[in-house]
Write a protein that holds these residues in place. Structure first.
Motif, short mmCIF file in Angstrom:
data_model
loop_
_atom_site.label_atom_id
_atom_site.label_comp_id
_atom_site.label_asym_id
_atom_site.label_seq_id
_atom_site.Cartn_x
_atom_site.Cartn_y
_atom_site.Cartn_z
N LEU A 7 -8.40 -20.71 23.12
CA LEU A 7 -9.52 -20.28 22.27
C LEU A 7 -9.09 -19.25 21.22
CD1 LEU A 7 -12.33 -19.86 24.97
CD2 LEU A 7 -11.89 -21.81 23.48
N THR A 8 -8.19 -18.36 21.59
CA THR A 8 -7.84 -17.26 20.68
C THR A 8 -6.64 -17.59 19.79
OG1 THR A 8 -6.28 -16.25 22.23
CG2 THR A 8 -8.59 -15.55 22.39
N GLY A 9 -5.80 -18.53 20.23
CA GLY A 9 -4.48 -18.69 19.63
C GLY A 9 -3.61 -17.53 20.09
N ARG A 10 -2.32 -17.62 19.81
CA ARG A 10 -1.42 -16.49 20.12
C ARG A 10 -0.19 -16.57 19.22
NH1 ARG A 10 2.33 -17.63 25.23
NH2 ARG A 10 2.15 -19.87 25.32
N ALA A 11 0.01 -15.50 18.46
CA ALA A 11 1.12 -15.49 17.50
C ALA A 11 2.47 -15.60 18.19
CB ALA A 11 1.07 -14.20 16.68
N SER A 12 2.57 -15.13 19.42
CA SER A 12 3.88 -15.08 20.09
C SER A 12 4.46 -16.47 20.34
CB SER A 12 3.80 -14.31 21.41
OG SER A 12 2.84 -14.89 22.26
N LYS A 13 3.60 -17.47 20.43
CA LYS A 13 4.09 -18.84 20.66
C LYS A 13 4.95 -19.27 19.46
CE LYS A 13 2.20 -23.35 21.82
NZ LYS A 13 0.98 -24.07 22.15
N ARG A 14 4.43 -19.01 18.27
CA ARG A 14 5.15 -19.38 17.04
C ARG A 14 6.39 -18.49 16.84
NH1 ARG A 14 6.46 -23.13 13.54
NH2 ARG A 14 6.48 -22.43 11.40
N ILE A 15 6.22 -17.19 17.14
CA ILE A 15 7.36 -16.27 17.01
C ILE A 15 8.50 -16.73 17.92
CG2 ILE A 15 8.13 -13.88 17.38
CD1 ILE A 15 5.22 -12.99 16.75
N HIS A 16 8.13 -17.10 19.14
CA HIS A 16 9.10 -17.61 20.13
C HIS A 16 9.86 -18.82 19.56
CE1 HIS A 16 10.25 -18.52 24.40
NE2 HIS A 16 10.12 -19.79 24.02
N PHE A 19 -0.54 -9.04 24.51
CA PHE A 19 -1.20 -7.79 24.88
C PHE A 19 -2.56 -7.78 24.17
CE2 PHE A 19 3.29 -7.33 25.41
CZ PHE A 19 3.38 -6.81 26.70
N PHE A 20 -3.57 -7.22 24.86
CA PHE A 20 -4.94 -7.48 24.42
C PHE A 20 -5.58 -6.30 23.70
CE2 PHE A 20 -4.16 -10.28 28.11
CZ PHE A 20 -4.13 -11.46 27.40
N VAL A 21 -6.39 -6.65 22.69
CA VAL A 21 -7.20 -5.65 21.98
C VAL A 21 -8.67 -5.97 22.23
CG1 VAL A 21 -5.45 -5.31 20.17
CG2 VAL A 21 -7.28 -6.97 19.80
N THR A 22 -9.51 -4.95 22.03
CA THR A 22 -10.96 -5.13 22.16
C THR A 22 -11.51 -5.74 20.87
OG1 THR A 22 -11.46 -2.99 21.20
CG2 THR A 22 -11.04 -3.03 23.58
N LYS A 23 -12.80 -6.04 20.87
CA LYS A 23 -13.38 -6.61 19.65
C LYS A 23 -13.43 -5.59 18.52
CE LYS A 23 -18.18 -6.17 21.36
NZ LYS A 23 -18.19 -4.74 21.18
N TYR A 54 20.18 -12.32 22.20
CA TYR A 54 19.02 -12.79 22.95
C TYR A 54 17.75 -12.26 22.30
CZ TYR A 54 22.28 -14.47 26.37
OH TYR A 54 23.28 -15.17 26.97
N ALA A 55 16.62 -12.85 22.67
CA ALA A 55 15.38 -12.46 22.00
C ALA A 55 14.18 -12.65 22.91
CB ALA A 55 15.19 -13.29 20.73
N ALA A 56 13.11 -11.94 22.56
CA ALA A 56 11.82 -12.11 23.26
C ALA A 56 10.70 -11.90 22.25
CB ALA A 56 11.71 -11.11 24.40
N ALA A 57 9.58 -12.59 22.47
CA ALA A 57 8.45 -12.54 21.53
C ALA A 57 7.22 -11.96 22.22
CB ALA A 57 8.14 -13.95 21.03
N PHE A 58 6.42 -11.21 21.45
CA PHE A 58 5.13 -10.75 21.96
C PHE A 58 4.11 -10.76 20.84
CE2 PHE A 58 4.60 -6.38 20.32
CZ PHE A 58 5.89 -6.10 19.85
N ASP A 59 2.85 -10.67 21.23
CA ASP A 59 1.80 -10.53 20.21
C ASP A 59 0.71 -9.63 20.75
OD1 ASP A 59 -0.22 -11.98 21.71
OD2 ASP A 59 0.65 -13.86 21.02
N THR A 60 -0.24 -9.29 19.87
CA THR A 60 -1.51 -8.71 20.27
C THR A 60 -2.59 -9.70 19.85
OG1 THR A 60 -1.60 -7.45 18.21
CG2 THR A 60 -0.79 -6.29 20.16
N ARG A 61 -3.66 -9.72 20.64
CA ARG A 61 -4.75 -10.67 20.35
C ARG A 61 -5.96 -10.32 21.18
NH1 ARG A 61 -5.24 -14.66 24.54
NH2 ARG A 61 -3.37 -14.92 25.80
N ALA A 62 -7.06 -11.03 20.91
CA ALA A 62 -8.27 -10.84 21.70
C ALA A 62 -8.05 -11.38 23.11
CB ALA A 62 -9.42 -11.58 21.03
N HIS A 63 -8.75 -10.78 24.07
CA HIS A 63 -8.66 -11.22 25.45
C HIS A 63 -9.33 -12.58 25.57
CE1 HIS A 63 -8.04 -10.79 29.66
NE2 HIS A 63 -7.71 -9.53 29.55
#
Ligand SMILES: Cc1cc2nc3c(=O)[nH]c(=O)nc-3n(C[C@H](O)[C@H](O)[C@H](O)COP(=O)(O)O)c2cc1C
Length: 182
Positions: free
Chosen positions: A119-128, A145-149, A105-114
């Motif tokens: 607007l931001t895109g999200r890597a986890s969609k593609r990883i999934h 999961f979110f990072v600051t600027k 089994y598997a699960a995907a996550f990413d970090t990105r701007a809030h």
């Protein structure tokens, strides 16, 4: 249950989130957290759950050019960020190209701007999607999961990652799992 968390990280945020997820999965399970550069196919072989995460670059997964840009950002003082060992080397895209079938089994996550992912895109969609293409069955929808600027983790994200890890450990041990199209 044996769980392998594979992460890609330029500035350390995704590494910290990966470690917090592992902490949340907890001591009842065998959990290994491993940077993508060390995640050879043997590491994931026989894993019950593979958790894969990386930073969002240019609306998706990193590429060699975006990793070079991140390196330039880190080296330009006062950047406030330091590059992870091997950060500019192969990332998750290259890892997927050589990892073969993922049996568990598997699960995907990413970090990105809030902000809204439209607007931001999200890597986890593609990883999934890549996890599914490699044969893995998903235990839950992808998570961000979110990072600051300034490329620091936003307040509360370590705790949220720990709770997501706890959630993963519960759903992965339940007999009925569902598909999560994104
Ligand atoms: C070259 C580059 C492109 C980026 N593009 C995006 C983006 O399109 N969307 C976004 O939300 N964040 C973007 N970011 C911010 C990253 O998502 C952020 O640096 C990353 O989550 C930090 O994780 P890390 O410390 O593990 O590298 C970008 C960062 C870099 C360096």
């Amino acid at each position: 249950m044996r769980v392998v968390v594979v992460y890609e990280s330029m500035f350390g945020n995704t590494r910290q989130i990966g470690q917090a997820i592992a902490d949340g999965i907890g001591p009842l399970h065998e959990v290994v957290v491993i940077p993508v550069r060390d995640a050879n196919p043997e590491v994931i072989s026989g894993a019950d759950v593979v958790v894969v995460g990386g930073p969002t670059h240019v609306h998706g997964m990193s590429r060699p050019a975006s990793r070079t840009s991140a390196g330039e950002i880190a080296r330009k003082p006062p950047s406030g960020v330091a590059l992870e060992p091997g950060a500019e080397g192969p990332g998750l895209r290259e890892w997927f190209a050589r990892c073969g079938v993922i049996e568990g089994y598997a699960a995907a996550f990413d970090t990105r701007a809030h902000g809204p992912s439209i607007l931001t895109g999200r890597a986890s969609k593609r990883i999934h999607r890549l996890l599914r293409r490699h044969g893995a069955r998903q235990v839950c929808p992808p998570e961000s999961f979110f990072v600051t600027k300034d490329n620091a983790l936003a307040p509360g994200e370590i705790d949220r990652a720990r709770r997501w890890g706890e959630h993963l450990s519960h759903v992965a041990t339940e007999p009925a799992r569902t598909e999560f199209p994104v």
